[in-house]
Design an enzyme around this catalytic site. Structure first.
Site, PDB file in Angstrom:
ATOM      1  N   ASP A 214      11.619  29.726  52.348  1.00  0.00           N
ATOM      2  CA  ASP A 214      10.635  28.656  52.478  1.00  0.00           C
ATOM      3  C   ASP A 214       9.976  28.709  53.851  1.00  0.00           C
ATOM      4  O   ASP A 214      10.646  28.921  54.865  1.00  0.00           O
ATOM      5  CB  ASP A 214      11.348  27.313  52.287  1.00  0.00           C
ATOM      6  CG  ASP A 214      10.397  26.137  52.302  1.00  0.00           C
ATOM      7  OD1 ASP A 214       9.530  26.074  51.421  1.00  0.00           O
ATOM      8  OD2 ASP A 214      10.528  25.276  53.200  1.00  0.00           O
ATOM      9  N   GLU A 265      23.908  45.317  53.810  1.00  0.00           N
ATOM     10  CA  GLU A 265      25.355  45.526  53.828  1.00  0.00           C
ATOM     11  C   GLU A 265      25.981  45.361  52.442  1.00  0.00           C
ATOM     12  O   GLU A 265      27.090  45.842  52.197  1.00  0.00           O
ATOM     13  CB  GLU A 265      26.024  44.537  54.788  1.00  0.00           C
ATOM     14  CG  GLU A 265      25.654  44.718  56.256  1.00  0.00           C
ATOM     15  CD  GLU A 265      26.253  43.611  57.101  1.00  0.00           C
ATOM     16  OE1 GLU A 265      27.102  42.846  56.570  1.00  0.00           O
ATOM     17  OE2 GLU A 265      25.872  43.504  58.285  1.00  0.00           O
TER      18      GLU A 265
END
Length: 551
Positions: A214, A265
């Site tokens: 956002d 990751e």
């Protein structure tokens, strides 16, 4: 002209159809009139059968709901009205069992004024470490009675609110670029950066596939907080070369490089989608470099009027900006912040604004808007790249423009002095079944009332009609998923008369859209795969689109 978003990767998000869920209005599982996680879990088969690849869920975190959940009090809890963390985690696992990935909202620009950090900042007072996480400043003028600068809030009024000290005297001011209940965070503070990196890991560890960010353009502010003397409606949508004091500043890119490293990751192509309101597609491309975010919403396309030239320009500009960096274009027609596109396309060209407050006095032709919405679905889903679908657009829902004032919840209504009804009209709960409200949504009274005219737009009613909007979307998504010609990353424009757009994908597949008044002849012998309106004597009528395969 040929466009391509080709890249070495085959990641799922490059050509995904993502369904946006405004959870309070999707489905109510416990009968209190508010959509929740239980309702969402119960409707997973509907989403599977619709044929979407992923869902994006608007904030389900704990929130006082001053701004529809975008005022977050705790990012690690599901709001009790909506369910529990355990239910949310179970939903993610169940969605995966149905082959649907899950994207959550993350709201990094601000928190709720009831967040533990902000309560501590108010209690600690000026100059405290607690206040350094936010943007507190002394006021200007005699006694500090004037705001620190002239910035305006997105929902109307000043972007500053003054605090009251424990002894009852006026205190410092704090910045809130949205509602006063949403204090802005200070992203120059290392603790703020560390906290959000921890939040990302918290949800990635629970199987979430990505985040929609956002106000992705708005985190970093000019250190001097200088005045910015422009009209308040321009303050949040203008970002000129990184010189804007609180939008699209260069510092945001360091934040997203760190976030991308975290996503990388994890297994499974975790993804970020940015809500970045910037000045042009070239500025947007900066967010999508290979070490930053994956995708961004294409508001240039959303804001284009229903005209062939405007639509083509938006498409061309998007590919021109993103093609060189190998980022996919993301197409979107509606979301929880704008007037539904059935209602936008049902108004004259000059009145297709995304803001209801700017167009509600202009009559809307819902029949025309529906025809254009059907055509725009095939245009959008026929383009290479990813597509975001807002809940209810697959039913042809229109903007509810006559909600009674007493039910309006959007802060825009109050902050505008009751002149702009805000965004509640696109957030009315979905109609599932039956002949009268609440149309199977759940409970007796949904949190926003549904129009009785939606009886013909319920999932139950439309599923039984072969020519319904719902079945058009289902078939379009099926073809999009199985047709080899739509799997590639290229498109080529075809020469057409004024008012008509046509482009080729692979395997002889062509999309034709007629924006003009006269029926447009289709290639002889072509196989029609899907049409938004009946083909008449080999001609495509106005405000219609078709997918066909040329022989």
């Amino acid at each position: 002209m040929t466009h391509s978003t080709a890249s070495p990767g085959g990641e799922w998000w490059r050509n995904a159809a993502v369904y946006q869920i405004y959870i309070r209005s999707f489905a109510d599982g416990n009968g209190d009139g508010v959509g929740d996680v239980a309702g969402l879990r119960a409707r997973l088969p509907y989403l599977r059968d619709l044929g979407v690849d992923a869902v994006w869920i608007n904030p389900w975190y704990e929130s006082p709901m001053a701004d529809g959940g975008y005022d977050v009090a705790d990012f690690r809890r599901v709001d009790p009205v909506l369910g529990t963390l355990e239910e949310g985690t179970a939903f993610v696992a169940e969605a995966h069992e149905h082959g649907i990935r899950v994207i959550l909202d993350i709201v990094p620009n601000h928190v709720s004024d009831r967040h533990a950090w902000f309560r501590a900042a108010l209690a600690a007072g000026p100059g405290s470490p607690e206040r350094e996480r936010f943007l507190f400043r002394d006021g200007r003028g005699p006694g500090g009675d004037e705001p620190p600068n002239d910035w305006r809030a997105a929902f109307g009024g000043p972007a500053w609110t003054r605090t009251t000290d424990p002894d009852g005297t006026p205190g410092q001011w704090y910045l809130h670029l949205f509602a006063p209940e949403q204090p802005d965070l200070n992203w120059d503070h290392p603790g703020v950066r560390a906290e959000f990196e921890s939040i990302l890991r918290f949800w990635f560890d629970r199987g979430v596939d990505g985040f929609r960010i956002d106000v992705a353009h708005g985190l970093v502010k000019h250190p001097d907080l200088p005045d910015f003397a422009v009209h308040e409606h321009d303050q949040h949508l203008t970002a000129d070369g990184g010189e804007h004091p609180h939008a699209d500043r260069e510092g945001v890119h360091d934040i997203y490089r760190a976030w991308r490293a975290i996503a990388d990751e994890y297994d499974g192509d975790r993804v970020f989608a940015a809500e970045a309101w910037v000045s042009d597609p070239g500025r947007l491309a900066r967010y999508l470099r290979s070490d930053e975010l994956h995708t961004a919403f294409n508001f240039h396309y959303l804001e284009a009027p229903w005209k062939a030239k405007a639509m083509r320009e938006a498409i061309d500009d998007s590919f021109t900006a993103l093609g060189p960096i190998g980022a996919p274009v993301t197409w979107v027609l509606s979301n929880h912040d704008v007037v539904r596109h059935v209602s936008r396309f049902g108004r004259p060209g000059h009145a297709q604004s995304k803001s209801l407050g700017m167009v509600r006095d202009v009559p809307v032709d819902l029949e025309l808007g529906t025809r254009r919405a059907r055509a725009s679905a095939l245009l959008t889903l026929g383009l290479p790249g990813s597509a975001y679908l807002y809940q209810g657009e697959e039913l042809g829902l229109w903007e509810v423009e006559d909600l009674p004032p007493e039910v309006l919840r959007d802060p825009t209504w109050e902050r505008s002095g009751h002149t702009d009804p805000g965004r509640d009209g696109c957030r009315v709960p979905l109609p599932w079944s039956g002949q009268e409200p609440p149309f199977g949504f759940g409970g007796d009274r949904p949190w926003l009332p549904q129009p009785a005219a939606w009886r013909d737009l319920t999932v139950e009613h439309e599923a039984a009609r072969p020519d319904s909007m719902l079945n058009l979307y289902r078939e379009a998504l099926r073809i999009r998923r199985t047709e080899p010609g739509l799997a590639g990353a290229e498109m080529s424009w075809v020469d057409t008369p004024e008012g008509v757009l046509a482009f080729d994908r692979g395997d002889g597949l062509r999309c034709v859209v007629n924006f003009a008044g006269d029926p447009h002849p289709l290639p002889e012998g072509a196989e029609v795969l899907l049409s938004s309106a009946p083909i008449q004597d080999g001609r495509l009528p106005a405000d219609a689109a078709v997918w066909l395969r040329r022989r």
